[in-house]
Scaffold this motif. Structure first.
Motif, PDB file in Angstrom:
ATOM      1  N   THR A   1       0.867   8.007 -10.060  1.00 12.57           N
ATOM      2  CA  THR A   1       2.084   8.837 -10.001  1.00 12.57           C
ATOM      3  C   THR A   1       3.264   8.071 -10.602  1.00 12.57           C
ATOM      4  OG1 THR A   1       1.216   9.219  -7.751  1.00 12.57           O
ATOM      5  CG2 THR A   1       3.120  10.528  -8.449  1.00 12.57           C
ATOM      6  N   GLU A   2       3.356   6.798 -10.232  1.00 14.80           N
ATOM      7  CA  GLU A   2       4.476   5.980 -10.733  1.00 14.80           C
ATOM      8  C   GLU A   2       4.422   5.841 -12.259  1.00 14.80           C
ATOM      9  OE1 GLU A   2       4.475   3.440  -6.555  1.00 14.80           O
ATOM     10  OE2 GLU A   2       3.715   2.499  -8.380  1.00 14.80           O
ATOM     11  N   GLY A   3       3.229   5.644 -12.781  1.00 13.92           N
ATOM     12  CA  GLY A   3       3.070   5.512 -14.236  1.00 13.92           C
ATOM     13  C   GLY A   3       3.437   6.812 -14.948  1.00 13.92           C
TER      14      GLY A   3
ATOM     15  N   GLY B   1      -0.446  -7.377  -8.397  1.00 16.54           N
ATOM     16  CA  GLY B   1      -0.806  -6.918  -7.060  1.00 16.54           C
ATOM     17  C   GLY B   1      -0.225  -7.821  -6.012  1.00 16.54           C
ATOM     18  N   GLY B   2      -0.549  -7.494  -4.803  1.00 15.02           N
ATOM     19  CA  GLY B   2      -0.080  -8.315  -3.698  1.00 15.02           C
ATOM     20  C   GLY B   2      -0.903  -7.938  -2.491  1.00 15.02           C
ATOM     21  N   GLY B   3      -0.588  -8.534  -1.365  1.00 15.59           N
ATOM     22  CA  GLY B   3      -1.375  -8.256  -0.161  1.00 15.59           C
ATOM     23  C   GLY B   3      -0.719  -7.198   0.701  1.00 15.59           C
TER      24      GLY B   3
ATOM     25  N   SER C   1      -2.065  -2.901  -8.429  1.00 16.80           N
ATOM     26  CA  SER C   1      -2.916  -2.555  -7.280  1.00 16.80           C
ATOM     27  C   SER C   1      -3.035  -3.718  -6.334  1.00 16.80           C
ATOM     28  CB  SER C   1      -4.350  -2.265  -7.730  1.00 16.80           C
ATOM     29  OG  SER C   1      -4.476  -0.969  -8.198  1.00 16.80           O
ATOM     30  N   ARG C   2      -3.253  -3.395  -5.060  1.00 18.84           N
ATOM     31  CA  ARG C   2      -3.675  -4.453  -4.153  1.00 18.84           C
ATOM     32  C   ARG C   2      -4.952  -5.058  -4.734  1.00 18.84           C
ATOM     33  NH1 ARG C   2      -5.971  -2.477  -0.221  1.00 18.84           N
ATOM     34  NH2 ARG C   2      -5.865  -0.289  -0.783  1.00 18.84           N
ATOM     35  N   PHE C   3      -5.189  -6.373  -4.462  1.00 16.61           N
ATOM     36  CA  PHE C   3      -6.431  -6.968  -4.963  1.00 16.61           C
ATOM     37  C   PHE C   3      -7.562  -6.541  -4.020  1.00 16.61           C
ATOM     38  CE2 PHE C   3      -3.197  -9.518  -7.034  1.00 16.61           C
ATOM     39  CZ  PHE C   3      -3.626  -9.380  -8.347  1.00 16.61           C
TER      40      PHE C   3
ATOM     41  N   GLY D   1       0.803  -1.217   0.000  1.00 15.13           N
ATOM     42  CA  GLY D   1       0.000   0.000   0.000  1.00 15.13           C
ATOM     43  C   GLY D   1       0.836   1.266   0.000  1.00 15.13           C
ATOM     44  N   GLY D   2       0.152   2.345  -0.304  1.00 17.41           N
ATOM     45  CA  GLY D   2       0.825   3.612  -0.541  1.00 17.41           C
ATOM     46  C   GLY D   2       1.460   4.247   0.685  1.00 17.41           C
ATOM     47  N   VAL D   3       0.847   4.080   1.866  1.00 19.54           N
ATOM     48  CA  VAL D   3       1.371   4.761   3.055  1.00 19.54           C
ATOM     49  C   VAL D   3       2.743   4.195   3.428  1.00 19.54           C
ATOM     50  CG1 VAL D   3       0.920   5.349   5.463  1.00 19.54           C
ATOM     51  CG2 VAL D   3      -0.978   5.180   3.858  1.00 19.54           C
TER      52      VAL D   3
HETATM   53  N1  UDP Z   1       2.139  -1.847  -4.724  1.00 14.66           N
HETATM   54  C1  UDP Z   1       3.136  -2.786  -4.576  1.00 14.66           C
HETATM   55  N2  UDP Z   1       2.812  -4.093  -4.755  1.00 14.66           N
HETATM   56  C2  UDP Z   1       1.570  -4.482  -5.068  1.00 14.66           C
HETATM   57  C3  UDP Z   1       0.550  -3.520  -5.204  1.00 14.66           C
HETATM   58  C4  UDP Z   1       0.863  -2.193  -5.016  1.00 14.66           C
HETATM   59  O1  UDP Z   1       4.284  -2.463  -4.306  1.00 14.66           O
HETATM   60  O2  UDP Z   1       1.369  -5.669  -5.225  1.00 14.66           O
HETATM   61  C5  UDP Z   1       2.490  -0.450  -4.513  1.00 14.66           C
HETATM   62  C6  UDP Z   1       2.252   0.439  -5.704  1.00 14.66           C
HETATM   63  O3  UDP Z   1       3.328   0.356  -6.625  1.00 14.66           O
HETATM   64  C7  UDP Z   1       2.108   1.788  -5.021  1.00 14.66           C
HETATM   65  C8  UDP Z   1       1.413   1.429  -3.719  1.00 14.66           C
HETATM   66  O4  UDP Z   1       1.706   0.053  -3.470  1.00 14.66           O
HETATM   67  O5  UDP Z   1       3.377   2.321  -4.737  1.00 14.66           O
HETATM   68  C9  UDP Z   1      -0.087   1.584  -3.810  1.00 14.66           C
HETATM   69  O6  UDP Z   1      -0.415   2.894  -3.526  1.00 14.66           O
HETATM   70  P1  UDP Z   1      -1.794   3.531  -3.996  1.00 14.66           P
HETATM   71  O7  UDP Z   1      -1.842   4.911  -3.454  1.00 14.66           O
HETATM   72  O8  UDP Z   1      -1.922   3.399  -5.494  1.00 14.66           O
HETATM   73  O9  UDP Z   1      -2.913   2.597  -3.372  1.00 14.66           O
HETATM   74  P2  UDP Z   1      -3.228   2.032  -1.888  1.00 14.66           P
HETATM   75  O10 UDP Z   1      -2.788   0.609  -1.923  1.00 14.66           O
HETATM   76  O11 UDP Z   1      -2.474   2.865  -0.894  1.00 14.66           O
HETATM   77  O12 UDP Z   1      -4.713   2.140  -1.778  1.00 14.66           O
END
Ligand code: UDP
Length: 414
Positions: A328-330, A265-267, A235-237, A52-54
């Motif tokens: 942002t990353e894209g 994605g991942g958890g 994205s996270r699933f 996740g982003g935080v």
């Molecule tokens: N991310 C990751 N692995 C994953 C899914 C997401 O490293 O399997 C990263 C993604 O590259 C981004 C962050 O987690 O840096 C997701 O942040 P975002 O604000 O898009 O979404 P959030 O998960 O915080 O709702």
């Protein structure tokens, strides 16, 4: 075989490493702001160290705060499955999703706040609590304490479920200030609200330049064809990221244009819904060898970087979003981005200038097809997007905002 870019042991990044990105004058300004905070300390608290982003932001921001001379500690609260189920429910409810009230949820939430409070100490001058999960730690703030407590809200709370919002308000009112990610997230509150954009780190394994060889090998490893267009959502699933909607949009595109879809994605430890959503996505993707559903471990930053770099188009078809760091990353990677006009995404994707904003499955498919057939326009969107991120959404900018806020709260002249 190409060497995988090292994530461990980490190279110690210092602020000076960013001189080529933002210039020496900006860096000197930050160092001079930090000098005025000499002797002050900071604690950041959130609910997961990975996923996740935080976590992504804190991972990069905290070492820079240290480097600039402001000792900063990052603590992660603990909780059982019952706690994270409750907080995920709160998270969805704050985003305005349907929420079935279970009264014991509030008791579970309160019990873990007490437990974490008892296990932690709060001696720092500035305490920044991220998101709702640890919001109740504010009760550790003693009367007459000199510490400044700030709640950093990363989610869109503009239309929250009133019951959950009012429950959290009892804690929120006790903070000195709240930080939000978009002007549209402001709420009527008796405390100050500050706007901070979330950020990415251009020097992180997730965003740094990669060798073509590593990118090629990553595609090979996941059986993705480098010669055909690649559409990617990272994205996270999570249902609010609408992975099933992405598959529907891809299927509409495939009626007319050849392409492949990557859902990577991942958890996250604080997201218990992931397993179920992943199963739904795998089921929807079955029978189509051009849909690649990748369940990646938390140490996959270089692979995510490679997938984003190799993509023809980056998608973020969220139904609700805090800010959307994947967008942002894209953009940073100069990719054309097709993303929903929700949460903080419109701050990043300025329609037809830095990307394409969409509102539906059909709209997503339409814009993807348009960009696939107009590569020059796609290239220009990517270039503009990169500049927009450089100007507004880099970790150095985030660091500067924190330094300014701490100076403001401590009454020191900025
Ligand atoms: N991310 C990751 N692995 C994953 C899914 C997401 O490293 O399997 C990263 C993604 O590259 C981004 C962050 O987690 O840096 C997701 O942040 P975002 O604000 O898009 O979404 P959030 O998960 O915080 O709702």
């Amino acid at each position: 075989m190409a060497t995988r870019p090292a994530t461990l042991p980490p190279k110690v990044i210092t602020l000076d490493d960013y001189i080529p990105v933002i210039g020496a004058a900006e860096i000197e300004e930050m160092r001079s702001l930090a000098r005025r905070l000499e002797g002050r300390t900071v604690k950041m608290v959130n609910s997961t160290a990975v996923g996740g982003g935080v976590a992504e932001i804190l991972n990069r921001l905290v070492p820079l705060m240290q480097d600039v001379g402001v000792p900063t500690r990052w603590d992660v609260i603990t909780g059982g499955e019952d706690f994270f189920e409750v907080t995920k429910g709160f998270h969805n409810a704050l985003h305005g999703a349907p929420y079935e009230v279970r009264w014991e949820a509030f008791d579970i939430f309160k019990a873990y706040q007490v437990q974490n409070r008892q296990q932690m100490s709060f001696e720092e001058d500035f305490i920044v609590i991220h998101d709702p999960q640890p919001i109740g730690l504010i009760e550790a703030r003693g009367n007459g304490s000199r510490a400044h407590w700030v709640w950093r809200c990363h989610i869109d709370v503009s239309k929250p479920n009133p019951l959950v919002w009012n429950f959290l308000l009892q804690y929120l009112k006790r903070y000195e200030a709240m930080i939000i990610s978009s002007p549209s997230f402001t709420r009527p509150l008796p405390i100050s609200q500050y706007l901070f954009f979330p950020s990415i780190d251009p020097l992180a394994p997730k965003n740094q330049e990669l060798s073509e060889e590593f990118t090629r090998e990553t595609l090979e490893r996941f059986s993705i064809d480098p010669k055909r267009p690649i559409l990617t959502q990272v994205s996270r699933f999570d249902r609010l990221k609408d992975p099933l909607g992405v598959i529907r949009a891809y299927k509409l595109v495939r009626k007319y244009s050849d392409c492949q879809l990557v859902l990577a994605g991942g958890g996250a430890k604080d997201d218990p819904e992931g397993v179920q959503v992943l199963a739904e996505v795998q089921e929807a993707a079955a029978n189509d060898p051009d849909i690649h559903v990748l369940d990646l471990p938390p140490w996959s930053a270089p692979e995510i970087n490679a997938l984003q770099c190799a993509s023809t188009i980056i998608i973020q078809k969220s139904l609700q979003e805090g800010f959307g760091l994947t967008v942002t990353e894209g953009l940073w990677k100069k990719k054309p981005v097709v993303a929903s006009a929700v949460g903080g995404i419109p701050l990043q994707v300025i329609h037809k200038l830095t990307g394409m904003l969409v509102h539906s499955v059909e709209g997503t498919a339409y814009q993807i097809r348009y960009l696939l057939s107009n590569p020059e326009i796609a290239r220009r969107l990517g270039e503009n997007g990169h500049e927009h991120v450089k100007e507004n959404f880099l970790v150095t900018r985030n660091l500067k905002r924190y330094l300014l806020l701490f100076l403001l709260l401590s009454g020191a002249p900025a």
